[in-house]
Structures are given as C-alpha cells and as structure tokens.
Design a protein around this motif. Structure first.
Motif, PDB file in Angstrom:
ATOM      1  N   ALA A 121     -33.450  -7.415  14.687  1.00 19.03           N
ATOM      2  CA  ALA A 121     -33.877  -8.792  14.434  1.00 19.03           C
ATOM      3  C   ALA A 121     -33.634  -9.650  15.666  1.00 19.03           C
ATOM      4  O   ALA A 121     -34.505 -10.437  16.075  1.00 19.03           O
ATOM      5  CB  ALA A 121     -33.123  -9.363  13.234  1.00 19.03           C
ATOM      6  N   LYS A 122     -32.481  -9.485  16.278  1.00 19.75           N
ATOM      7  CA  LYS A 122     -32.140 -10.264  17.472  1.00 19.75           C
ATOM      8  C   LYS A 122     -33.158 -10.026  18.588  1.00 19.75           C
ATOM      9  O   LYS A 122     -33.682 -10.976  19.186  1.00 19.75           O
ATOM     10  CB  LYS A 122     -30.734  -9.896  17.938  1.00 19.75           C
ATOM     11  N   GLU A 143     -32.182 -18.743  13.434  1.00 17.41           N
ATOM     12  CA  GLU A 143     -31.597 -17.446  13.105  1.00 17.41           C
ATOM     13  C   GLU A 143     -30.800 -16.893  14.288  1.00 17.41           C
ATOM     14  O   GLU A 143     -29.706 -16.340  14.108  1.00 17.41           O
ATOM     15  CB  GLU A 143     -32.695 -16.451  12.711  1.00 17.41           C
ATOM     16  N   LEU A 144     -31.321 -17.067  15.490  1.00 15.91           N
ATOM     17  CA  LEU A 144     -30.668 -16.489  16.661  1.00 15.91           C
ATOM     18  C   LEU A 144     -29.275 -17.058  16.904  1.00 15.91           C
ATOM     19  O   LEU A 144     -28.342 -16.326  17.228  1.00 15.91           O
ATOM     20  CB  LEU A 144     -31.541 -16.691  17.902  1.00 15.91           C
ATOM     21  N   PRO A 149     -24.166 -13.061  20.294  1.00 15.97           N
ATOM     22  CA  PRO A 149     -22.764 -13.209  20.704  1.00 15.97           C
ATOM     23  C   PRO A 149     -22.485 -14.633  21.186  1.00 15.97           C
ATOM     24  O   PRO A 149     -23.375 -15.313  21.702  1.00 15.97           O
ATOM     25  CB  PRO A 149     -22.631 -12.206  21.860  1.00 15.97           C
ATOM     26  N   LYS A 150     -21.241 -15.077  21.025  1.00 19.06           N
ATOM     27  CA  LYS A 150     -20.879 -16.434  21.438  1.00 19.06           C
ATOM     28  C   LYS A 150     -21.169 -16.688  22.907  1.00 19.06           C
ATOM     29  O   LYS A 150     -21.491 -17.810  23.314  1.00 19.06           O
ATOM     30  CB  LYS A 150     -19.401 -16.689  21.153  1.00 19.06           C
ATOM     31  N   THR A 151     -21.055 -15.630  23.715  1.00 18.50           N
ATOM     32  CA  THR A 151     -21.267 -15.789  25.159  1.00 18.50           C
ATOM     33  C   THR A 151     -22.696 -16.186  25.497  1.00 18.50           C
ATOM     34  O   THR A 151     -22.957 -16.672  26.597  1.00 18.50           O
ATOM     35  CB  THR A 151     -20.922 -14.477  25.888  1.00 18.50           C
ATOM     36  N   GLU A 152     -23.624 -15.997  24.564  1.00 18.65           N
ATOM     37  CA  GLU A 152     -25.028 -16.315  24.828  1.00 18.65           C
ATOM     38  C   GLU A 152     -25.442 -17.674  24.268  1.00 18.65           C
ATOM     39  O   GLU A 152     -26.568 -18.136  24.512  1.00 18.65           O
ATOM     40  CB  GLU A 152     -25.932 -15.224  24.240  1.00 18.65           C
ATOM     41  N   LEU A 153     -24.562 -18.317  23.524  1.00 16.35           N
ATOM     42  CA  LEU A 153     -24.946 -19.530  22.801  1.00 16.35           C
ATOM     43  C   LEU A 153     -25.342 -20.684  23.716  1.00 16.35           C
ATOM     44  O   LEU A 153     -26.276 -21.434  23.411  1.00 16.35           O
ATOM     45  CB  LEU A 153     -23.808 -19.971  21.877  1.00 16.35           C
ATOM     46  N   TYR A 178     -30.074 -28.358  12.359  1.00 19.05           N
ATOM     47  CA  TYR A 178     -29.180 -27.347  11.808  1.00 19.05           C
ATOM     48  C   TYR A 178     -28.852 -26.283  12.852  1.00 19.05           C
ATOM     49  O   TYR A 178     -27.711 -25.818  12.954  1.00 19.05           O
ATOM     50  CB  TYR A 178     -29.812 -26.683  10.578  1.00 19.05           C
ATOM     51  N   ALA A 179     -29.850 -25.874  13.627  1.00 17.02           N
ATOM     52  CA  ALA A 179     -29.618 -24.862  14.660  1.00 17.02           C
ATOM     53  C   ALA A 179     -28.636 -25.370  15.708  1.00 17.02           C
ATOM     54  O   ALA A 179     -27.722 -24.650  16.133  1.00 17.02           O
ATOM     55  CB  ALA A 179     -30.942 -24.465  15.311  1.00 17.02           C
ATOM     56  N   LEU A 180     -28.805 -26.606  16.143  1.00 16.60           N
ATOM     57  CA  LEU A 180     -27.883 -27.191  17.112  1.00 16.60           C
ATOM     58  C   LEU A 180     -26.477 -27.293  16.530  1.00 16.60           C
ATOM     59  O   LEU A 180     -25.478 -27.026  17.220  1.00 16.60           O
ATOM     60  CB  LEU A 180     -28.380 -28.577  17.542  1.00 16.60           C
TER      61      LEU A 180
END
Length: 488
Positions: A121-122, A143-144, A149-153, A178-180
């Motif tokens: 899915a990612k 969704e992403l 991973p947190k490192t990609e946020l 919501y995504a933000l």
C-alpha cells in the motif's frame, strides 16, 4: 442514444427496474453496447446480485477498454462476492493500463491496505501522489502519513500545505487538515497537531445539519418502547445453525481489534459492520406498522419476526459466512438491542467500553466520512456518549444474561484472559491463534485497518494525554474528570 441517456437518468434517480428495462432494450439493438452493460452491472451491484454484476461488468470492460470506472466496479463486485484474489488481479491490471492515473493507484493502494499488505500500500500510494494531482491525492497522503516511518514524515508537510492552497473544496481541505494533524502528532508537535485537528473538526461540523441533543426523544422512545413489558412477553422458540453475535458500543472503543482476534477462531465468522437491521429490517417494520422506529416494534407477531429473521439470514448467506458464530460489529446496533433480542433470544451481545477521554480523543482525531456532529465535536460526542451509556444501562437491566461487557483497557492488558472470557460467552473454546490476529489477511475497511496489523501496544490508551489540557478547553468543566466507562 436517447434511450441510453434516459436509462442513466433513471439509474441516477434510483429507479432500478425502469432503468434495467431500458438498458436491456439498448442491448437488444446492440448486445456489445458497453455503457448499457455497465449500467446493468451497476444495477446488479445495488441489488446485491453480485454474480450477475460480475457478468455484466466483465463484458462492459471488454467493450469499454479505455474506461476505468467499469474496472473499479468489477473489482468491487469481486470483493462483495468473496473473491478478493480476483479483485486484486483486476486492480493490478488497471494500474498497468493507467500508470499515470492517481485514482488507479488509490484503488489498488486501498485494497492492499484493507487486506493487510501495508508495504504494498505504501509503495502504491507513493507512486500515486506523483501522478497529476486530483481530489484523491489528499486521501493518499492521509493514508501515507499514518503508515510511513517517522523519519519520512517531514517530507509530507510541504505537499500537504501545497494542497491546502490548491483546493477550493472545503471537504478536501478537511482531509488535508487531518493528514497534517496526524503528521504533526507523530512528530510530537502536539500543539500544532491540535490546531489542525480543531480546523478539521470545525470545518466538517459546518456540514452537519442537526445537533446531537435533537436525538434525545429518539433514545427516550427506545427505552419507553423496550420496557419491562416488552421483554416480559413470551419469546419465540428460535433454532438457528449459528450463534448471532453482536459487538457494539461507542465508535473507537476497539470493536475492530476484538473482531479480528475472534476471527482467527475456526468457528467464528463476521458480517463486518452490517447495516442489515437498519437498512432492511427496520424499513420493513416501519412500512408494515406505518410508524417510525422504535414505535414499529409493537405487535411483533411470529410471522413478522420470522420474515425479519429470514432477511437477516439471507444477508449472512449473501456474504458467504458459514461459521458457527456470526459477528455483526456495527457499533450503532446498541440502539437495536430490543429488536435483536426479539429476533434471536439467545443472541450474544458484546459491549465494548473504553475510557471516555481516550474514546473522545480517538473520535476527534480521526476522519469519519459521515457528517455526524458527534464525529467532529468533543461536546457533541459527549452528548452522544451519554445517550449511549443511558441506553446500555437500560438494556443491561432488562436482559443481563445476553450482554457481556469488556473494557478495551483490559483487552490490552490481559488479551489471553479477556479473549477466553469472550469466547466462553460465545460458547466457544479458546484457540491460541486468536492472539495472532495481526498476521491475518482478513479484509478490514474501518479506521483501524492499519493498526490491527500490528501486535498489541499501549499507545492507544495514552495518546489522549498529550492533549489533556487542550481538550479541557473544549469540554464542559463538570465533565473533565468524568469517565463513562473505565479509567485506569
């Protein structure tokens, strides 16, 4: 062309039989007319005739090779018919012929997500957001930010802000807010996250056309109709080949988790969040009695109840659920306990509870598609929670042997013990596979679909505490210390 246009107009007006007649008239002139085949496929989907839908939609795809909607519809038909492998094949094929289409990526990504293939899915969503932007881009980013991973946020903040500037549609802005908020929460920027959650909720609240307090007469009438006399009336003798089981309660209290744990048992199946009671049984009773629910529950004769049972069992058969115990996990079924008991006097009703603040925060911090006030306002949710608690207290006093309560917190703390208790209530023996729920590939399309693919952890019970002071500014002072369920 005029006949086809008229058929589509009738379909849009939900006049299915008239539309079906006209689509078939078009096919008599040309049995390779793709739009007519697509129309008949859509009609069969609405009528829940999935095998026929697959037949027509396959033919529609053949004669409409450049259209994606028939392919998406065919995938949906395969899923409803219990053939997810075929749905996957269709969606993967769709992506091969529409590599630059964001919707194609979204549909396949959602399939992967629903069935527990998180990495797939990612990757699919990541490719999808590189396609020309559209409305669906916001949903893929939403969704992403929950699965990467947190490192990609950090890399998602800029594209999300860009979408806010590009979208004029407030409903799409809600998704971006919501995504933000989810992104900031995972980055531990809780003040900023709270601001975005507030924006998301307040914007969505604008689309709600009623207040939760307006539901008070409805819940009062449920208790008045389903009173001591109602339950004292002799029950029909009902013999079924399955144990009707209902998981209910407030939203975000762990129903998806409990369902997934129970589904690992060889004797237990599920209808998911089936609305068959409200969509089919209640309309039948309402039409017959010419009175709304719950007043339509008067004079429930044996023949009337038999018909309602048949409608319910037909739904189980349609979903191809053949296990000894069949779950319906629609949380709102707490409103229907009176009718459930009349239909199935031996029904097993599992009531999930959770710390009020944790539940309220989980609702406030998640995007519900439905524009209900209690999904996008803490004060509205508080009112709904009170209606729920009053209603459940009433039914527990009426039929205590049918209702088993379990707290989400206890399930997290002692999963083996609590699952044993639930299985015992359902007349089933414990199976250790129930504790391996996160390895399963059952379809999950609720807000918890990614969460239940992971082993149990304690984060859900404490996330709200990051916002405790901020939440107190939005809830009445006399409720800040109140818990309607358990507060460890």
């Amino acid at each position: 062309m005029l006949l086809l246009k008229r058929a589509n107009e009738l379909l849009a007006d939900d006049k299915l039989r008239e539309a079906e007649f006209m689509f078939k008239a078009v096919l008599k002139e040309n049995n390779k007319n793709g739009p007519a085949l697509f129309g008949l496929g859509r009609i069969c989907m609405r009528l829940e005739e999935y095998d026929s839908a697959i037949y027509y939609l396959k033919r529609a795809c053949e004669f409409l090779p450049k259209m994606l909607d028939p392919l998406f519809a065919l995938a949906d038909a395969f899923i409803e018919a219990g053939s997810p492998v075929d749905a996957k094949t269709v969606l993967e094929y769709t992506l091969t012929v529409a590599r630059h289409n964001a919707q194609a990526h979204y549909e396949l990504g959602q399939f992967y997500l629903d069935h527990g293939f998180i990495d797939n899915a990612k990757r699919t969503f990541e490719k999808g957001i590189m396609c020309p932007k559209g409305a669906v881009t916001a949903f893929m980013l939403y969704e992403l930010v929950q699965i990467v991973p947190k490192t990609e946020l950090e890399g998602y903040l800029t594209p999300l802000h860009e979408l806010l500037n590009e979208y004029n549609n407030k409903r799409l802005k809600v998704v971006v807010y919501y995504a933000l908020a989810k992104c900031c929460h995972r980055l531990a920027d809780y003040n900023q996250a709270f601001d975005y959650f507030k924006l998301a909720n307040s914007t969505q609240l604008e689309y709600c056309d009623f207040k939760t307090e307006y539901m008070q007469p409805f819940f009062s009438s449920i208790k008045a109709r389903c009173n001591t006399d109602f339950f004292a009336t002799p029950q029909d003798t009902v013999n079924t080949t399955f144990v009707p089981t209902f998981i209910l309660g407030l939203p975000r209290t762990g129903s998806t988790l409990l369902e997934q744990m129970l589904l690992q048992h060889t004797n237990i199946g599920s209808m998911g969040e089936s609305t068959v009671i409200s969509d089919k049984l209640v309309p039948f009773l309402t039409h017959r009695s010419e009175s709304p629910f719950p007043n339509c529950l008067h004079n429930l004769t044996t023949s009337v109840l038999d018909h309602c049972r048949s409608l319910y069992i037909d739904e189980i058969k349609k979903l191809r659920v053949g296990e000894q115990a069949v779950i319906n996990k629609l949380p709102a079924n707490f409103q229907n306990i009176g009718l459930i008991y009349k239909l199935f006097p031996d029904a097993r009703i599992i009531h999930l509870t959770r710390n009020f603040h944790a539940t309220a925060w989980s609702v406030f911090s998640n995007h519900f598609a439905e524009n209900e006030p209690y999904f996008c306002s803490l004060t509205e949710f508080q009112a709904y929670a009170q209606f729920h608690d009053d209603t459940m207290s009433h039914f527990k006093a009426m039929i205590p042997r049918n209702i088993y309560s379990i707290s989400y917190e206890d399930l997290l703390d002692e999963p083996a013990l609590e699952i044993r208790k639930v299985l015992n209530f359902m007349y089933q023996e414990f199976q250790p596979e129930c504790l391996e729920f996160h390895k399963a590939r059952h379809k999950v399309n609720t807000l918890s679909k990614a969460q239940v693919r992971q082993p149990l952890n304690q984060a859900p019970r404490s996330n709200w505490r990051h916002y405790e002071k901020l939440m107190s500014t939005m809830l009445p002072a006399d409720h800040n210390a109140q818990t309607t369920t358990t507060d460890p």
